[in-house]
Design a protein around this motif. Structure first.
Motif, PDB file in Angstrom:
ATOM      1  N   VAL A  33       0.842  -1.201   0.000  1.00 58.81           N
ATOM      2  CA  VAL A  33       0.000   0.000   0.000  1.00 58.81           C
ATOM      3  C   VAL A  33       0.873   1.245   0.000  1.00 58.81           C
ATOM      4  CG1 VAL A  33      -1.682   1.322   1.356  1.00 58.81           C
ATOM      5  CG2 VAL A  33      -1.950  -1.153   1.108  1.00 58.81           C
ATOM      6  N   LEU A  34       1.904   1.244   0.818  1.00 54.94           N
ATOM      7  CA  LEU A  34       2.799   2.399   0.902  1.00 54.94           C
ATOM      8  C   LEU A  34       3.493   2.659  -0.436  1.00 54.94           C
ATOM      9  CD1 LEU A  34       4.158   4.563   2.697  1.00 54.94           C
ATOM     10  CD2 LEU A  34       5.930   2.850   3.195  1.00 54.94           C
ATOM     11  N   ARG A  35       4.109   1.623  -0.995  1.00 54.01           N
ATOM     12  CA  ARG A  35       4.886   1.792  -2.238  1.00 54.01           C
ATOM     13  C   ARG A  35       4.017   2.088  -3.453  1.00 54.01           C
ATOM     14  NH1 ARG A  35      10.261  -1.194  -2.859  1.00 54.01           N
ATOM     15  NH2 ARG A  35      10.967  -1.485  -0.736  1.00 54.01           N
ATOM     16  N   ARG A  36       2.931   1.345  -3.598  1.00 51.91           N
ATOM     17  CA  ARG A  36       2.135   1.436  -4.830  1.00 51.91           C
ATOM     18  C   ARG A  36       1.049   2.501  -4.793  1.00 51.91           C
ATOM     19  NH1 ARG A  36       1.237  -4.946  -6.175  1.00 51.91           N
ATOM     20  NH2 ARG A  36       3.439  -5.477  -6.406  1.00 51.91           N
ATOM     21  N   ARG A  37       0.589   2.849  -3.603  1.00 45.03           N
ATOM     22  CA  ARG A  37      -0.540   3.784  -3.538  1.00 45.03           C
ATOM     23  C   ARG A  37      -0.168   5.115  -2.898  1.00 45.03           C
ATOM     24  NH1 ARG A  37      -5.570  -0.233  -2.112  1.00 45.03           N
ATOM     25  NH2 ARG A  37      -5.490  -1.346  -4.080  1.00 45.03           N
ATOM     26  N   ILE A  38       0.424   5.082  -1.714  1.00 48.73           N
ATOM     27  CA  ILE A  38       0.658   6.324  -0.985  1.00 48.73           C
ATOM     28  C   ILE A  38       1.840   7.100  -1.554  1.00 48.73           C
ATOM     29  CG2 ILE A  38       1.264   7.293   1.268  1.00 48.73           C
ATOM     30  CD1 ILE A  38      -0.484   4.943   2.447  1.00 48.73           C
ATOM     31  N   MET A  39       2.963   6.425  -1.800  1.00 54.17           N
ATOM     32  CA  MET A  39       4.149   7.131  -2.287  1.00 54.17           C
ATOM     33  C   MET A  39       3.980   7.659  -3.710  1.00 54.17           C
ATOM     34  SD  MET A  39       6.091   7.292   0.298  1.00 54.17           S
ATOM     35  CE  MET A  39       7.569   7.963  -0.449  1.00 54.17           C
ATOM     36  N   THR A  40       2.968   7.195  -4.425  1.00 49.72           N
ATOM     37  CA  THR A  40       2.729   7.680  -5.783  1.00 49.72           C
ATOM     38  C   THR A  40       1.728   8.828  -5.828  1.00 49.72           C
ATOM     39  OG1 THR A  40       0.983   6.050  -6.163  1.00 49.72           O
ATOM     40  CG2 THR A  40       3.241   5.400  -6.754  1.00 49.72           C
ATOM     41  N   LEU A  41       1.231   9.247  -4.679  1.00 48.78           N
ATOM     42  CA  LEU A  41       0.255  10.344  -4.635  1.00 48.78           C
ATOM     43  C   LEU A  41       0.918  11.662  -5.039  1.00 48.78           C
ATOM     44  CD1 LEU A  41      -1.623   9.547  -1.314  1.00 48.78           C
ATOM     45  CD2 LEU A  41      -2.475   9.239  -3.639  1.00 48.78           C
ATOM     46  N   PRO A  42       0.139  12.584  -5.570  1.00 50.34           N
ATOM     47  CA  PRO A  42       0.712  13.866  -5.993  1.00 50.34           C
ATOM     48  C   PRO A  42       1.277  14.653  -4.818  1.00 50.34           C
ATOM     49  CG  PRO A  42      -1.699  13.917  -6.121  1.00 50.34           C
ATOM     50  CD  PRO A  42      -1.298  12.511  -5.804  1.00 50.34           C
ATOM     51  N   GLY A  43       2.532  15.076  -4.954  1.00 54.74           N
ATOM     52  CA  GLY A  43       3.149  15.959  -3.973  1.00 54.74           C
ATOM     53  C   GLY A  43       3.755  15.307  -2.758  1.00 54.74           C
ATOM     54  N   VAL A  44       3.696  13.977  -2.636  1.00 52.26           N
ATOM     55  CA  VAL A  44       4.230  13.323  -1.440  1.00 52.26           C
ATOM     56  C   VAL A  44       5.742  13.491  -1.394  1.00 52.26           C
ATOM     57  CG1 VAL A  44       4.636  11.098  -0.300  1.00 52.26           C
ATOM     58  CG2 VAL A  44       2.375  11.666  -1.148  1.00 52.26           C
ATOM     59  N   GLY A  45       6.237  13.960  -0.254  1.00 53.90           N
ATOM     60  CA  GLY A  45       7.666  14.105  -0.040  1.00 53.90           C
ATOM     61  C   GLY A  45       8.118  13.134   1.027  1.00 53.90           C
ATOM     62  N   GLN A  46       8.267  13.630   2.230  1.00 56.17           N
ATOM     63  CA  GLN A  46       8.737  12.817   3.348  1.00 56.17           C
ATOM     64  C   GLN A  46       7.573  12.071   3.998  1.00 56.17           C
ATOM     65  OE1 GLN A  46      10.685  15.190   6.312  1.00 56.17           O
ATOM     66  NE2 GLN A  46      10.956  13.491   7.713  1.00 56.17           N
ATOM     67  N   VAL A  47       7.830  10.806   4.388  1.00 57.92           N
ATOM     68  CA  VAL A  47       6.824   9.976   5.054  1.00 57.92           C
ATOM     69  C   VAL A  47       7.472   9.321   6.259  1.00 57.92           C
ATOM     70  CG1 VAL A  47       5.329   7.959   4.836  1.00 57.92           C
ATOM     71  CG2 VAL A  47       5.580   9.520   2.913  1.00 57.92           C
ATOM     72  N   GLU A  48       6.760   9.324   7.385  1.00 58.28           N
ATOM     73  CA  GLU A  48       7.228   8.631   8.586  1.00 58.28           C
ATOM     74  C   GLU A  48       6.128   7.705   9.059  1.00 58.28           C
ATOM     75  OE1 GLU A  48       9.414  10.562  11.988  1.00 58.28           O
ATOM     76  OE2 GLU A  48       7.498  10.099  12.972  1.00 58.28           O
ATOM     77  N   ALA A  49       6.483   6.448   9.324  1.00 62.56           N
ATOM     78  CA  ALA A  49       5.503   5.446   9.738  1.00 62.56           C
ATOM     79  C   ALA A  49       5.682   5.084  11.200  1.00 62.56           C
ATOM     80  CB  ALA A  49       5.652   4.188   8.876  1.00 62.56           C
ATOM     81  N   ASN A  50       4.568   4.943  11.900  1.00 67.29           N
ATOM     82  CA  ASN A  50       4.533   4.455  13.276  1.00 67.29           C
ATOM     83  C   ASN A  50       3.513   3.335  13.333  1.00 67.29           C
ATOM     84  OD1 ASN A  50       6.184   6.456  14.981  1.00 67.29           O
ATOM     85  ND2 ASN A  50       4.932   7.772  13.681  1.00 67.29           N
ATOM     86  N   VAL A  51       3.973   2.131  13.655  1.00 63.35           N
ATOM     87  CA  VAL A  51       3.099   0.967  13.718  1.00 63.35           C
ATOM     88  C   VAL A  51       2.424   0.937  15.088  1.00 63.35           C
ATOM     89  CG1 VAL A  51       3.002  -1.558  13.634  1.00 63.35           C
ATOM     90  CG2 VAL A  51       4.536  -0.307  12.093  1.00 63.35           C
ATOM     91  N   LEU A  52       1.118   0.771  15.086  1.00 62.09           N
ATOM     92  CA  LEU A  52       0.338   0.696  16.320  1.00 62.09           C
ATOM     93  C   LEU A  52       0.582  -0.655  16.988  1.00 62.09           C
ATOM     94  CD1 LEU A  52      -1.940   1.916  18.141  1.00 62.09           C
ATOM     95  CD2 LEU A  52      -3.534   0.658  16.687  1.00 62.09           C
ATOM     96  N   LEU A  53       0.990  -0.625  18.249  1.00 60.98           N
ATOM     97  CA  LEU A  53       1.183  -1.864  19.012  1.00 60.98           C
ATOM     98  C   LEU A  53      -0.062  -2.195  19.814  1.00 60.98           C
ATOM     99  CD1 LEU A  53       4.846  -1.292  20.248  1.00 60.98           C
ATOM    100  CD2 LEU A  53       4.057  -2.610  18.258  1.00 60.98           C
ATOM    101  N   THR A  54      -0.545  -1.239  20.607  1.00 63.49           N
ATOM    102  CA  THR A  54      -1.781  -1.428  21.365  1.00 63.49           C
ATOM    103  C   THR A  54      -2.551  -0.118  21.336  1.00 63.49           C
ATOM    104  OG1 THR A  54      -0.800  -0.739  23.472  1.00 63.49           O
ATOM    105  CG2 THR A  54      -0.738  -3.100  22.949  1.00 63.49           C
ATOM    106  N   GLU A  55      -3.838  -0.227  21.614  1.00 63.73           N
ATOM    107  CA  GLU A  55      -4.687   0.967  21.626  1.00 63.73           C
ATOM    108  C   GLU A  55      -5.673   0.850  22.775  1.00 63.73           C
ATOM    109  OE1 GLU A  55      -6.861   3.611  18.305  1.00 63.73           O
ATOM    110  OE2 GLU A  55      -7.327   1.478  18.209  1.00 63.73           O
ATOM    111  N   GLU A  56      -5.788   1.913  23.512  1.00 62.63           N
ATOM    112  CA  GLU A  56      -6.734   1.971  24.615  1.00 62.63           C
ATOM    113  C   GLU A  56      -7.718   3.072  24.303  1.00 62.63           C
ATOM    114  OE1 GLU A  56      -6.403   2.985  29.271  1.00 62.63           O
ATOM    115  OE2 GLU A  56      -4.795   1.771  28.441  1.00 62.63           O
TER     116      GLU A  56
END
Length: 152
Positions: A122-145
């Motif tokens: 999803v990141l490589r094929r869809r998000i990084m190909t969006l118009p104007g995307v420069g820097q991207v930082e990912a944070n994976v969710l471990l738990t959610e309350e």
């Protein structure tokens, strides 16, 4: 702004935890008749305090075991309009939330995927190909309350 009494706040707290509660059940919990509970809920809806009710879906039960928060900084703000980026990113089904934010990044996205390999696709094929995307930082969710917000 609407004046809330203790019963109104109690109704809101109960509905935040379970939006599917009936007016009859709420009335029993708060010592009201079903019509009185319904009128209070309707008053809160009409005042905009209750903006809607939603259904929470267990993403992992549907096979989406990974949630990632992405910070996205646009590379060329002048050449690509914010509306163009927003329209394009909202067309990606795995992107559940799009937030335009102030700070290091321009946008914060909540992305769901089946697993890390699916997220990478999803990141490589869809998000990084969006118009104007420069820097991207990912944070994976471990738990959610989940905590309901403050109720006046």
């Amino acid at each position: 702004m609407i004046d809330l009494d203790d019963v109104d706040r109690g109704l809101l707290r109960a509905l935040v935890l379970d939006a599917g509660l009936s007016a009859g059940e709420l009335g029993r919990r708060f010592g009201l008749s079903q019509p009185a509970a319904w009128r209070r809920i309707k008053r809160l809806e009409d005042a905009g305090v209750i903006a809607g009710r939603r259904l929470d879906v267990d993403r992992s039960a549907l096979g989406f075991g990974v949630t990632v928060f992405l910070g996205v900084k646009l590379a060329t703000k002048g050449r690509v309009s914010l509306e163009d980026f927003e329209r394009a990113v909202m067309a990606i089904p795995e992107v559940q939330v799009v937030q335009h934010v102030l700070g290091l990044f321009d946008y914060r996205l909540r992305v769901v995927a089946r697993d890390i390999a699916d997220f990478e696709r999803v990141l490589r094929r869809r998000i990084m190909t969006l118009p104007g995307v420069g820097q991207v930082e990912a944070n994976v969710l471990l738990t959610e309350e989940r905590r309901p917000g403050p109720i006046g």
